[in-house]
Design a protein around this motif. Structure first.
Motif, PDB file in Angstrom:
ATOM      1  N   PRO A   1     -12.985  -5.724   1.666  1.00 23.02           N
ATOM      2  CA  PRO A   1     -11.631  -5.145   1.475  1.00 23.02           C
ATOM      3  C   PRO A   1     -11.140  -5.290   0.039  1.00 23.02           C
ATOM      4  CG  PRO A   1     -11.720  -6.390   3.505  1.00 23.02           C
ATOM      5  CD  PRO A   1     -13.022  -6.633   2.805  1.00 23.02           C
ATOM      6  N   ARG A   2     -11.364  -6.410  -0.568  1.00 21.37           N
ATOM      7  CA  ARG A   2     -10.880  -6.567  -1.945  1.00 21.37           C
ATOM      8  C   ARG A   2     -11.730  -5.748  -2.930  1.00 21.37           C
ATOM      9  NH1 ARG A   2      -9.437 -11.926  -0.284  1.00 21.37           N
ATOM     10  NH2 ARG A   2      -7.186 -12.178  -0.338  1.00 21.37           N
TER      11      ARG A   2
ATOM     12  N   LYS B   1     -10.203  -2.513  -2.666  1.00 20.10           N
ATOM     13  CA  LYS B   1      -8.906  -2.524  -3.355  1.00 20.10           C
ATOM     14  C   LYS B   1      -9.108  -2.339  -4.854  1.00 20.10           C
ATOM     15  CE  LYS B   1      -6.645  -6.463  -4.015  1.00 20.10           C
ATOM     16  NZ  LYS B   1      -5.835  -7.672  -3.720  1.00 20.10           N
ATOM     17  N   LEU B   2     -10.116  -2.996  -5.395  1.00 23.03           N
ATOM     18  CA  LEU B   2     -10.361  -2.935  -6.840  1.00 23.03           C
ATOM     19  C   LEU B   2     -10.951  -1.602  -7.288  1.00 23.03           C
ATOM     20  CD1 LEU B   2     -11.971  -6.441  -7.433  1.00 23.03           C
ATOM     21  CD2 LEU B   2      -9.741  -5.674  -8.271  1.00 23.03           C
TER      22      LEU B   2
ATOM     23  N   THR C   1     -13.937   2.956  -2.123  1.00 21.95           N
ATOM     24  CA  THR C   1     -14.967   2.765  -1.100  1.00 21.95           C
ATOM     25  C   THR C   1     -16.314   2.426  -1.727  1.00 21.95           C
ATOM     26  OG1 THR C   1     -15.571   5.087  -1.153  1.00 21.95           O
ATOM     27  CG2 THR C   1     -13.923   4.417   0.464  1.00 21.95           C
TER      28      THR C   1
END
Length: 445
Positions: A170-171, A174-175, A178
């Motif tokens: 997930p992080r 976020k960064l 996908t």
RNA sequence: GGAGAGGUGGCUGAGUGGCUUAAAGCAACGGUUUGCUAAACCGUCGUACGCCCAAAAGGUGUACCGGGGGUUCGAAUCCCCCCCUCUCCGCCA
């Protein structure tokens, strides 16, 4: 790329390669364009020969001190006669110049088309290559080790990575969106341990270690065969006409581009560890779970540049496959070697083997290595040559194979070494690279 | 990023419009001489494409002096654009 002479003399072989590899290549058009290319060159050469001859005369006509001029006067020619001769010659030179411009203009167009068509001609597959339409036609060559049987519910690498706190998808998303991820703590250590094991293995086997640019000129992408065709798969920096490589194969293979090597310095055995960038365009929805298909990863790659000798090239092909197998065996991973068929091997390859490693979460073997033999395909595009024993200039042959690519290889490592309590045992071969760590346990546990 | 200086064969380096077929030297390769090495001397010494030859060897033509355009009958040489390298300045891990 093949030699145009070879193509003209082996039309049937090339036509069969086009069919079996299912590539788009207008061979008839190429042969016609080549014919026109030769005609134009012959005419251009003739025009220039005449122009060069007449041009040097003009200098004599115009120089009363020249030996030719004085001889002519002595033979009874008048200055006016010489002047009219000079004008006649210049008139002819004007005609030649006009026609030369026409020929040059057509040549430019013809060469553009010729070059473009040449880039589409596939390499002829080796006799050993199975003929088949796609990955379904690949043939298993051998299988080493066997999949582990579990007596508890197995977790996949995503569950393991999250619960152990070593993989944060997930992080990563976020960064960077996908197909991105973050490795941390023992996860990152495991990643670098694998790479270091691979580096130590390949360098101990006589390969020279490199650190190379991974943002390279588009010429190098063309030279190694990724362009044209693979532009959609690469992160391309248009304003600089450079691309982020999807593998260190590109800078390593292109290292000696535009050079003529000495026979004695071959073979070149190169290795490099690099980050690899792949857009994975057109793969939407495919392998979306976990860290199998991702936009960046690190890979140790091995490249061989050798003489234009089929037997020698085959021998190195076996060698680089054995190098990869040595790493997998050190990691105690079960794998199989696949002979890749014509429809799945790509335009430039003569022969190709994939190594697939057992991955419990896929309940099957997943590709972890790819070993390709290119013949002169890349070397001809790269203008990479050598002078043989008879001092004749020859085009080199090139090959390459993965040594290890991570984190994809962490999938089987984590999944196959998991324990019923959720911990993961570190393979023995990696412990020296992990400060002796034997087991990865949940954070804080 | 700014200013200046440059880019010629494997290397060094001459070459400001036509005897340049790119000088000369070094390196390399072959040979002579030599007990061996060295030295000396002689010779060879680029790449690509086309054509000739059954093929190889060889012969021959053309192109190529960082890349691309232009001027000229003719350009390594003159003009324009671009790329790269070096020096100095600025910025910076």
């Amino acid at each position: 790329m093949l030699d145009i002479k070879y193509i003209s003399e082996h039309i049937d072989d090339v036509r069969r390669a086009i069919r079996d590899k299912r590539v788009a290549c207008d061979l008839d058009r190429l042969l016609a364009v080549n014919q026109r290319r030769k005609e134009l060159q012959t005419e251009f050469d003739k025009l220039r020969t005449e122009s060069n001859d007449l041009g040097s005369n003009v200098a004599l006509y115009r120089n009363p001190k020249s030996k030719w001029y004085q001889d002519a006067i002595a033979k009874g020619m008048t200055e006016a006669g010489i002047k009219s001769e000079a004008e006649k010659t210049q008139g002819r030179l004007g005609e030649i110049k006009g026609r030369t411009k026409e020929v040059e203009a057509e040549t430019k167009l013809v060469l553009e088309e010729f070059d473009r068509l040449m880039l589409t001609v596939p390499q002829v597959p080796s006799a050993k290559t199975p003929v088949g339409p796609d990955a379904n036609g690949n043939v298993e060559v051998r299988r080493v080790g066997s999949p582990r049987k579990f007596d508890f519910d197995v977790k996949d690498h995503v569950q393991l990575g999250e619960s152990l706190g070593i993989l944060d998808i997930p992080r990563g998303v976020k960064l960077a969106g996908t197909r991105n991820y973050v490795l941390r703590g023992p996860g990152a250590m495991l990643h670098y341990a694998v790479l270091r094991l691979a580096v130590d293995t390949i360098t101990s086997r006589g390969f020279e270690l490199f650190n190379v640019p991974i943002l390279v000129k588009d010429d190098m992408m063309r030279g190694t065969g990724y362009y044209p065709g693979g532009e959609e798969q690469a992160y391309r920096c248009e304003r600089d006409e450079k691309s982020l490589v999807g593998t260190a194969e590109v800078p390593l293979t292109a290292f000696h581009t535009d050079e003529i090597l000495d026979d004695a310095e071959l073979p070149k055995k190169f290795a490099a560890v690099s980050t690899c960038f792949r857009r994975e365009a057109g793969a939407a929805g495919k392998d979306t779970a976990g860290i199998y298909r991702i936009h960046f990863f690190d890979k140790v790659e091995q490249v061989v540049i050798c003489r234009a000798d089929e037997a020698e090239s085959e021998r190195f092909h076996h060698e680089i496959i054995a190098n990869a197998e040595a790493v997998l065996q050190a990691l105690e991973l079960p794998y199989r070697v696949m002979a890749v068929c014509t429809g799945d091997m790509g335009q430039g390859k003569v022969e190709m083997y994939d190594i697939e490693t057992w991955m419990p979460s896929r309940n099957g073997y997943g590709e972890t290595h790819s070993a390709s033999r290119f013949g002169e395909f890349q070397a001809r595009r790269l203008n990479l040559k050598y002078r043989d024993g008879a001092k004749k200039v020859q085009v080199c042959h090139t090959l390459n194979n993965t040594v290890i690519a991570s984190p994809r290889i962490l999938i089987p490592i984590l999944e196959l070494n998991q324990n019923s309590d959720g911990s993961v045992t570190v393979p023995k071969a990696l412990r020296p690279y992990m400060n002796g760590m034997e087991r990865i346990t949940p954070r804080g546990a």
